[in-house]
Structure formats: C-alpha cells, structure tokens
Design an enzyme around this catalytic site. Structure first.
Site, PDB file in Angstrom:
ATOM      1  N   LYS A   1      45.370  -3.952   4.964  1.00 46.21           N
ATOM      2  CA  LYS A   1      45.648  -3.062   3.830  1.00 46.21           C
ATOM      3  C   LYS A   1      44.610  -1.955   3.783  1.00 46.21           C
ATOM      4  CE  LYS A   1      45.100  -2.504  -1.031  1.00 46.21           C
ATOM      5  NZ  LYS A   1      44.593  -1.185  -0.658  1.00 46.21           N
TER       6      LYS A   1
ATOM      7  N   SER B   1      33.626  -3.042  -2.724  1.00 48.92           N
ATOM      8  CA  SER B   1      32.575  -3.176  -3.731  1.00 48.92           C
ATOM      9  C   SER B   1      32.222  -4.646  -3.968  1.00 48.92           C
ATOM     10  CB  SER B   1      33.038  -2.531  -5.029  1.00 48.92           C
ATOM     11  OG  SER B   1      34.228  -3.161  -5.453  1.00 48.92           O
ATOM     12  N   THR B   2      31.021  -4.853  -4.465  1.00 44.48           N
ATOM     13  CA  THR B   2      30.564  -6.215  -4.719  1.00 44.48           C
ATOM     14  C   THR B   2      31.417  -6.888  -5.792  1.00 44.48           C
ATOM     15  OG1 THR B   2      28.331  -5.749  -3.947  1.00 44.48           O
ATOM     16  CG2 THR B   2      28.566  -7.588  -5.461  1.00 44.48           C
TER      17      THR B   2
ATOM     18  N   GLU C   1      31.838  -7.605   3.318  1.00 39.69           N
ATOM     19  CA  GLU C   1      30.868  -6.525   3.524  1.00 39.69           C
ATOM     20  C   GLU C   1      30.892  -5.707   2.250  1.00 39.69           C
ATOM     21  OE1 GLU C   1      29.147  -6.273   6.281  1.00 39.69           O
ATOM     22  OE2 GLU C   1      30.308  -7.302   7.826  1.00 39.69           O
TER      23      GLU C   1
ATOM     24  N   CYS D   1      28.120   2.679   2.353  1.00 39.76           N
ATOM     25  CA  CYS D   1      27.612   1.436   1.762  1.00 39.76           C
ATOM     26  C   CYS D   1      26.131   1.262   2.056  1.00 39.76           C
ATOM     27  CB  CYS D   1      28.405   0.258   2.285  1.00 39.76           C
ATOM     28  SG  CYS D   1      28.553   0.264   4.066  1.00 39.76           S
TER      29      CYS D   1
ATOM     30  N   GLU E   1      24.751   0.905  -7.426  1.00 38.02           N
ATOM     31  CA  GLU E   1      25.214   1.751  -6.338  1.00 38.02           C
ATOM     32  C   GLU E   1      25.978   2.924  -6.935  1.00 38.02           C
ATOM     33  OE1 GLU E   1      28.344   0.047  -3.920  1.00 38.02           O
ATOM     34  OE2 GLU E   1      27.335   0.798  -2.143  1.00 38.02           O
TER      35      GLU E   1
HETATM   36  P1  NAD Z   1      36.905  -1.405  -3.711  1.00 41.16           P
HETATM   37  O1  NAD Z   1      36.229  -2.694  -3.733  1.00 41.16           O
HETATM   38  O2  NAD Z   1      37.394  -0.856  -4.991  1.00 41.16           O
HETATM   39  O3  NAD Z   1      38.173  -1.458  -2.756  1.00 41.16           O
HETATM   40  C1  NAD Z   1      38.106  -1.857  -1.419  1.00 41.16           C
HETATM   41  C2  NAD Z   1      39.465  -2.306  -0.969  1.00 41.16           C
HETATM   42  O4  NAD Z   1      39.843  -3.474  -1.690  1.00 41.16           O
HETATM   43  C3  NAD Z   1      40.577  -1.298  -1.213  1.00 41.16           C
HETATM   44  O5  NAD Z   1      41.490  -1.378  -0.154  1.00 41.16           O
HETATM   45  C4  NAD Z   1      41.192  -1.800  -2.493  1.00 41.16           C
HETATM   46  O6  NAD Z   1      42.529  -1.414  -2.607  1.00 41.16           O
HETATM   47  C5  NAD Z   1      41.093  -3.287  -2.326  1.00 41.16           C
HETATM   48  N1  NAD Z   1      41.050  -4.064  -3.573  1.00 41.16           N
HETATM   49  C6  NAD Z   1      40.594  -3.661  -4.782  1.00 41.16           C
HETATM   50  N2  NAD Z   1      40.700  -4.655  -5.681  1.00 41.16           N
HETATM   51  C7  NAD Z   1      41.218  -5.700  -5.030  1.00 41.16           C
HETATM   52  C8  NAD Z   1      41.549  -7.040  -5.403  1.00 41.16           C
HETATM   53  N3  NAD Z   1      41.344  -7.469  -6.640  1.00 41.16           N
HETATM   54  N4  NAD Z   1      42.061  -7.858  -4.474  1.00 41.16           N
HETATM   55  C9  NAD Z   1      42.235  -7.438  -3.221  1.00 41.16           C
HETATM   56  N5  NAD Z   1      41.958  -6.205  -2.799  1.00 41.16           N
HETATM   57  C10 NAD Z   1      41.450  -5.338  -3.692  1.00 41.16           C
HETATM   58  O7  NAD Z   1      35.909  -0.432  -2.996  1.00 41.16           O
HETATM   59  P2  NAD Z   1      36.091   1.084  -2.652  1.00 41.16           P
HETATM   60  O8  NAD Z   1      35.846   1.840  -3.912  1.00 41.16           O
HETATM   61  O9  NAD Z   1      37.330   1.331  -1.910  1.00 41.16           O
HETATM   62  O10 NAD Z   1      34.877   1.292  -1.634  1.00 41.16           O
HETATM   63  C11 NAD Z   1      33.593   1.496  -2.063  1.00 41.16           C
HETATM   64  C12 NAD Z   1      32.787   0.227  -1.972  1.00 41.16           C
HETATM   65  O11 NAD Z   1      32.866  -0.344  -0.685  1.00 41.16           O
HETATM   66  C13 NAD Z   1      31.323   0.471  -2.182  1.00 41.16           C
HETATM   67  O12 NAD Z   1      30.785  -0.490  -3.057  1.00 41.16           O
HETATM   68  C14 NAD Z   1      30.715   0.318  -0.820  1.00 41.16           C
HETATM   69  O13 NAD Z   1      29.378  -0.045  -0.822  1.00 41.16           O
HETATM   70  C15 NAD Z   1      31.577  -0.688  -0.189  1.00 41.16           C
HETATM   71  N6  NAD Z   1      31.522  -0.598   1.263  1.00 41.16           N
HETATM   72  C16 NAD Z   1      30.861  -1.549   1.970  1.00 41.16           C
HETATM   73  C17 NAD Z   1      30.773  -1.479   3.344  1.00 41.16           C
HETATM   74  C18 NAD Z   1      30.056  -2.532   4.129  1.00 41.16           C
HETATM   75  O14 NAD Z   1      30.256  -2.622   5.312  1.00 41.16           O
HETATM   76  N7  NAD Z   1      29.226  -3.331   3.543  1.00 41.16           N
HETATM   77  C19 NAD Z   1      31.392  -0.432   4.009  1.00 41.16           C
HETATM   78  C20 NAD Z   1      32.062   0.531   3.276  1.00 41.16           C
HETATM   79  C21 NAD Z   1      32.124   0.429   1.893  1.00 41.16           C
END
Ligand code: NAD
Ligand code: MN
Length: 828
Positions: free
Chosen positions: A191, A245-246, A266, A300, A397
C-alpha cells in the site's frame, strides 16, 4: 526573467525539467486501477482519490480508493502466487529481480519526473538519489536471491507480506520493502501512501514488462483507514512491514499482537547532528543543508537537532544564516532549486503549528529574508536557537525544514543531549579528531551514525531504529531475516495449521519436544530405581526417611539474594502434584528493583567480549561441578528419566560453551558501499532484556535464553518457569561463584503473566522475550507498544531445546543484538 535580465542580475534562471512525458503517461492511464494479479482492476467501491502536485497545488491524477474487499482480493492473489513463487529457485528469482533493476534504469527519467510531480521533491534529488538507489536495491537483493540457498541454509520465506509505506521517498521505500521480500521468496501486497501512489503504479507496469508471475507483487492504493487497516488485520497475511510515524506504528503493534504475524517497524526520529569545535565548519554547513533541508526535512533520519559545542556556536549559526539566505526554493521540476514543496496542505499546517509553538515556548526563530512562492505548499528553511532541551520543538518530530539548535560543553554532555529523546534512528558526528568521533559513535543510541557525513544510504548497509524509532532492519544481509524464517518453524506452523483446521488444535500445540518429555515421564519411575540401585553412598536406604533441610530460595536482584517484597511464597509441585519446595512470590516492586539493578550494571556492555566469554566458561565449569545435583532437580520437577535429565544438564553446559565461544565472535561486518569509505555494521546489545522462560526443559530453557543475552552484553531480568523454577533458583550460587557482576542477571520468581506484564509495560526495558502460552504472548506484544520495545515470543509453540538448530545459534544472537551502522568516509 529573460536572458538579458539574468545577465544583469547574475541570478539563477529557471532550468525546468520537461513534465510532458510524465503528464502524458498519467493521462494515458488515469483513472488508475489497482494492480492485482498483474492486471489493472477497478476498485470495488468505484471511488477514486485525487493526487495533487504540491508545487502547484493543482490536481495531478486520479487513483483508485480500495477497500477491504480489494485488499482481500489482493491477498488471495498473493497467497496463490506464493504456492509457486515460494518454491521458485533462487536463480530464477534473481533473474526477475535483475530485470526489474534494468527496467528501473530504463525508465529512470520518467520515474524521477513522476516522483517530483507527485511528491514535490526536487528533480535533482529524485534523479540523482531516489531512483539510482531504487535500482541499486534491486541489483543488490537479486544477489541475495541468487545466494539464498548457500548463504541462508535452513531458511524459508515467510509467505504473504503486507507492506505499508510513507510518502517521503515513495519509490525508494517501495524498493526497500519489495526487493528483500522477493529475494527471499515472499509475495507482496503493498500500500503506497495516499498522496504518492504514482511511481508505485509505474513500478506495477514494470512488473508486467518483466513478466513477473501474476500475484507476486500487488499494489493497492487508497486511504489508510480502508486499505492500511484491512491489510494489517487480514488473517492470511504472514508479515507486516511498515514505515511511517511512531503513532501509527504503535497502533499496528497493538492490532497485530498475538496474531503471530511477523512485524518490522521503521518509525520516526529526532536525530542529533553533533558538531565539535575542531570540525571543519564549512563542511559542517553543507552537512546541515543535507541533514535538514534535503527533501524539505521530510526525512525520518533528518538531522533535526543541531548540537554545537558552545565555543563555536555563534560562528556556526552566523555561517548557517548566510547559507540559508542563499538556498533556493521552488518548483520541484526546476533543476536549480535546493528545496521543493511540502507534500500536502495538512503537513504544511502541522509544520507551521509546531513552529508557532516553538516561538511561544521562547525559542528564537530565524528564516531567510526571501519569500516562498505563493502557489503550492512551501515552507522556508527555519532555524531555532536558544532552544531548551525539554521543549516540544526539541522533542517531537517536525518532519519539515526546521532545525533546532542547542549547545553543549563536553563530549559527555553531547552524548547525554543526543540521547535525550525517545527516538533512536540516526546521528551525525562532526569532528576532525577521529578518536573522539569513534568514541562518541558507539555511545549514541541510534541505528545509523554518520561520521563527518550525513543522510547516506546504501542497499548494503542496514537501516533502522533503536527505541521508539522501531525495530527490524532494511538493507544489508540483516534485512533478509525480516523476510525469512527457519524451516523448522515454517514446518511447525504448517502442522499446527493443519491440525487446527481438522479440529485438533490442542494436540498440535504440543511439539515433538514436549511429546518426548511426556513419554519419558512415563518411563521415569523405573529408571530412577535403576539409578538409585547403582549408587552406593551408604545413604540411599535412608534417603526417603531423612527430612530435607528447608531451603527457600529468594529472589536474585543486583547480585544479592533478596526477599520478595510481598512477603509471600508460592508452592512448587512436581508433576504428580506433590509439593517439592517454595519460591518467593514476586511482584511489581521486585521487578522494578530488578530493572533498576539491570540498568545499573550497564558497564557489562562496554567491557571486553573476551571477559564475557571467560565468565560464561566459568559458569559452565561451576555448573558442571554440580551436574548431578542439577539433573536430580530436573527429575524432581518434571518426572523425566534421570538419563534425560542428565542429558539436559549436559546440554546446558554445552550451550554455555557455545555462547562463551560466540561472545567474541559475533562481531559484525564491514560494508563497502559506493563511496570512498567504509561502513562498520556492529551488533550492539539491546540493553535491558526481560525474559519469561518456557516450562519445558527447566534448566536448558533458562540457560538457552540467559546465555546469549549476556554473551552479547545485555543485562537481564528473568522470570523462571513458574512450573519448574527451582533449576533457575539453584543457579544463584553458580552465578555468585562465577564472577558475574552484580545486576547482570536478575531473577524474579512468581506468576509468569503478572510479572511479564510489568516487564512489558516498563519503559526502561528494551526488549521482552516470552516463551509461554499464546494469550501471554499477545499481552506482551500489546504492552510492548508503550515504548515500542522489541519482543520475541513463542505464540504458544514449544521448541526442542535439545536440538541445536532450534535451541541455540544465530537466531538467539540476533534477538540479543541490534545492528548499528557507522559510516566512515575518508579522503580529503
Ligand atoms: P503515517 O504513519 O501517517 O503513514 C504511513 C503509511 O501508513 C501510509 O501509507 C498510511 O496510509 C498508512 N497508515 C496510516 N494509518 C494507518 C493505520 N492505522 N493502519 C495501517 N496503515 C496506516 O506516516 P507518513 O505521514 O506517511 O510519513 C511520515 C512518517 O514516516 C514520519 O514519522 C517519518 O519519520 C516516518 N518515516 C520513517 C522512515 C524510517 O525508515 N524509519 C522512513 C520514512 C518515513
Ligand atoms: Mn534502557
């Protein structure tokens, strides 16, 4: 601006990359369907979502909004495909993956343009960083597909994996997930993030081009609440790999607790960028640009906390402001811009909100004098000084181009400040003193440490977090284990599955090991007689008549035997239900004391591996001196034959030898990514591990968990098997006489699930191992979400602890360590 004006002002002119081919491709395909079984499928809901171009805030494309029905269809396709893909020889998979890499290179320009249009990131970055790294990942993991049979003997794929990725590196995150999954023979339902699906859909088209078997890769676009959650909860998905996100990571941990799904997360970060006063400040300034203004700070591992040695702070800030004044912001397709657009209006608002909060909290904000373009979602590079470490902007963050600066005086202060966060994803250390930099790197809790560089990535070098930045690694060989499982485990799960479906679940949960123990139990009576008859110490005739000397073991905390806080004891019974002793009834307070003692013993990790090896040998030696006594204790508690008990005691000694051997041999590797330099991949201890021991094999089960954990430098809090705790409590004297430093091993007896709950809830416990009933496993996984500690649980299955394949080795070492990658470039 015309050419003459440019000559006059010596300003940069626009250098736009053409969008026409990207736009034509979109026009040809939209509205986009879902990619299932290598076909484009209309979403069940018939709904579509709009993707926008953040540089212009104009609609770019319409993509399908899937729902749970579509997810189910995709999982079914992946399951069917797994039947054959999972058995496809490594060489064949390698050929497909090689083809994917080649096709990505062939479509590199289109992919780069699409990514910049859809995400708002600059074409310079997508063209020079994202897309080349995507190809590199498929080449690199094609190699592991080829080598799997030789290099990972005894491993099988996990099955159908659900992968959920964020929007900040859309295609790169896809590659990080799909490449290792395919290499190990899994099939995938992925996804993409809601805002950035386009390159994943172009990737789907590439899957068709290379003729990947249908169903091996499925791409399902849509909203998190529809697609993401359905994928996470789907009963036929064997693993979830998530980057985001965390908070969402935490909810996924909770949603999958007890399901047996493998999980890698991650998550976010708040990474320190540490500058010592001997660093070359001009390089530092360029480093900061790459750390926090790369990808608009939506990274991230962004170096979002600038930690400066006090005596250079003023100079550095002045230089930074000059540099910031010269940064260029604008349309993502302009080759001359440094900073592109923020991905969405929501994200832009969130950045603004946090910046306002920083100002309210009293920090000093600075932005360049120039203004951002007004159409599109732009945010200027922002620098906060005079930031106090406990404020919101120093802790959360921001995920935008916002840098918060703080100062330190000594290296000790730098380390303390660097670690003063719940995250642990990455860090940069800048100093011209190699000794200092290499001394600091191991002391920072982070998965990647860049020395005099920042934000470097390569397929060869693992990436992933400590603490609340998640667990599991992507990249490197370690990334393969996220997508593979031991063959014996795969077989066991399958047998369990079959038995469960034929209504015989209870019988199936008993492994062969347990069966053996039960059979042995029936013979026990006879054999014990034989043993006794063989002895002639003149006492045997009286043995039954003599009253035993009461010995009620206490707890073992901080190297001392401690009375249970509750003041209660619990009875221990043999398998016939006869009382054979008592142990302390541990409670919350005992566990807290034990965790504190374990933390205080953290010097164990920094000592020499050679010393830990010696101590493990010494434990083995002292155990061996009392081998017979330990064997009798096993007989008494479990009713197995003396011969089986003796075998267990001997196996425990051998196991201690194994980990004494490993203590100074599980050392990590050196990677040679495409840069002048090297990456040291060092397995580090996880810190404090809580563990609940299995009921089967009371001594061997205990030793099998304790030995690898302490060999790798962890300190531990152990809950012995509640059914047969006496083998563990008998070890107090052995530990005391073997030079194990106080607090390295702490033992708390009592109710397994009550005590495990306290450990799993505890914020200062970094990993929790639980070998026991399924319900207990579920609770441990659920509670672990609090501080995102790692977990290792048995899901109610038992393993054959006597078998060295199941009971010892690399799996145990991997669970006892986390890999830190230290990047060391060289050359002037
Ligand atoms: P997010 O957590 O909102 O979404 C990430 C993905 O999860 C998206 O595809 C979203 O549609 C999906 N998602 C959201 N809620 C969900 C749920 N309840 N169940 C299943 N899937 C769900 O994060 P974002 O805003 O897209 O990305 C930013 C975050 O990602 C930041 O916190 C960043 O630090 C982190 N990030 C981490 C890494 C790493 O490798 N550690 C890399 C890139 C981004
Ligand atoms: Mn800790």
């Amino acid at each position: 601006m015309n050419i003459m004006e440019i000559f006059d002002t010596m300003e940069y002119g626009p250098a736009p990359e053409a969008a026409n081919l990207g736009l034509a491709w979109i026009a040809e395909h939209q509205p986009f369907g879902l990619f299932i079984n290598n076909k484009w499928v209309k979403p069940a809901s018939k709904q579509y979502i709009e993707s926008i171009n953040p540089s212009t805030s104009k609609p770019l494309a319409r993509v399908a909004a899937a729902n749970s029905e579509d997810v189910d269809k995709a999982v079914k396709a992946a399951r069917t495909a797994f039947e054959s893909w999972g058995k496809t020889p490594g060489h064949v998979r390698a050929r497909y993956m090689y083809a994917i890499a080649r096709h990505i290179q062939k479509h590199a320009r289109l992919l780069a343009v699409l990514e910049s249009l859809d995400n708002g990131k600059t074409i310079r970055e997508t063209r020079d960083i994202d897309i080349p790294l995507v190809a590199r990942h498929f080449y690199y993991y094609a190699g592991w597909a080829q080598l799997m049979e030789q290099e990972m003997p005894g491993f099988a794929p996990v099955g159908v994996v659900g992968q959920i990725i964020p929007w900040n590196f859309p295609l790169l995150m896809l590659a990080w997930k799909i490449a290792p999954a395919l290499a190990m023979g899994n099939t995938v339902v992925l996804k993409p993030a809601r805002y950035t699906s386009l390159t994943a859909l172009k990737f789907a088209e590439i899957m068709q081009e290379v003729g990947l078997p249908p169903g091996v890769v499925n791409i399902v676009t849509g909203e998190a609440s529809q697609v993401g959650e359905a994928l996470v909860r789907h009963p036929d998905v064997n693993k979830i790999a998530f980057t985001g996100s965390t908070d969402v990571g935490r909810s996924i941990r909770r949603a999958t607790a007890g399901s047996g799904k493998k999980l890698s997360l991650e998550l976010g970060g708040k990474s320190p960028f540490i500058v010592f006063d001997d660093a070359d400040l001009d390089s530092v300034v360029e480093g900061v640009v790459d750390a926090i203004w790369f990808n608009q700070g939506q990274v991230c591992c962004a170096g979002s906390r600038l930690l400066m040695q006090e005596n250079i702070a003023e100079r550095l800030v002045a230089k930074l402001r000059v540099r910031m004044e010269h940064l260029r912001i604008g349309d993502s397709l302009d080759k001359g811009v440094d900073i592109g657009a923020i991905v969405s209006p929501g994200q832009l608002k969130e950045i603004q909100r946090l910046v306002n909060q920083g100002v309210e909290e009293g920090a000093q904000m600075w932005q360049p004098s120039w203004a951002c373009p007004t159409e599109g979602y732009f945010f200027p590079p922002t620098l906060f000084t005079n930031v106090s470490p406990a404020t919101t902007i120093a802790q959360v963050e921001i995920f935008g181009p916002v840098l918060v600066a703080m100062t330190f005086r000594t290296p000790e202060e730098a380390v303390a400040l660097a670690n003063n966060t719940r995250f642990g994803l990455a860090a940069s250390v800048w100093s011209d003193n190699t000794n200092l930099a290499l001394d600091i790197a191991p002391r920072i809790k982070a998965g990647s440490v860049w020395i005099n560089c920042t934000n470097l990535f390569d397929a060869s070098s693992g990436f992933g977090g400590y603490r609340e930045s998640g667990f599991g690694r992507e990249g490197g060989k370690e990334g393969l284990y996220e997508y593979a499982q031991p063959v014996w485990e795969a077989r066991m799960k399958q047998e369990f599955h079959i038995a469960e479906n034929s209504g015989n679940g209870a019988a199936a949960s008993k492994s062969s090991a347990d069966g053996r123990a039960m059979a042995a139990q029936q013979e026990a009576g006879e054999e014990e007689h034989k043993d006794d008859a063989g002895e002639n110490d003149g006492m045997s005739a009286y043995r039954d008549a003599l009253p035993a000397i009461d010995r009620t073991p206490k707890m073992f905390i901080g190297g001392k035997q401690a009375r249970p806080d509750s003041g209660y004891s619990r009875e221990v019974y043999d398998r016939q239900g006869r009382a054979i002793g008592q142990v302390g009834e541990g409670n919350r307070k005992d566990i807290r004391n034990a965790v504190e003692a374990a933390h205080a013993a953290c010097g164990w990790a920094s000592g020499a591996a050679h010393t830990r090896a010696q101590i493990l040998y010494y434990i083995a030696e002292n155990l061996s001196a009392r081998e017979d006594e330990f064997a009798r204790r096993i007989v008494q508690q479990t009713g197995v034959s003396h011969a089986d008990a003796a075998r267990e005691a001997r196996a425990s000694i051998s196991r201690l030898f194994s980990y004494a051997a490993w203590a100074d041999k599980y050392e990590g590797v050196v990677h040679r990514p495409p840069l002048r330099g090297a990456v040291l991949a060092l397995p580090e201890p996880i810190d404090v591990i809580g563990m609940a021991c299995p009921d089967e094999f009371p001594l061997l089960g205990f030793i099998s968990l304790v030995a690898p954990a302490i060999a790798m430098g962890n300190t531990i809090v152990v809950i012995p098997s509640p059914q047969s705790p006496l083998s563990a409590t008998d070890c107090y004297q052995v530990l005391e006489t073997s030079d194990v430093p106080a607090g390295v091993v702490n033992i708390v007896t009592g109710h397994r699930d009550t005590l495990s709950q306290v450990l799993a809830d505890h914020d200062d416990v970094d990993s929790m191992w639980y070998f026991g009933p399924l319900e207990g496993c579920r609770r441990v996984e659920l509670a672990s979400a609090g501080n995102m500690k790692r977990t290792w649980v048995s899901y109610g299955h038992t393993r054959d602890w006597l078998d060295t394949v199941q009971g010892e080795g690399q799996e145990f070492l991997r669970e006892s360590t986390q890999v830190k990658n230290i990047w060391i470039p060289y050359g002037e």
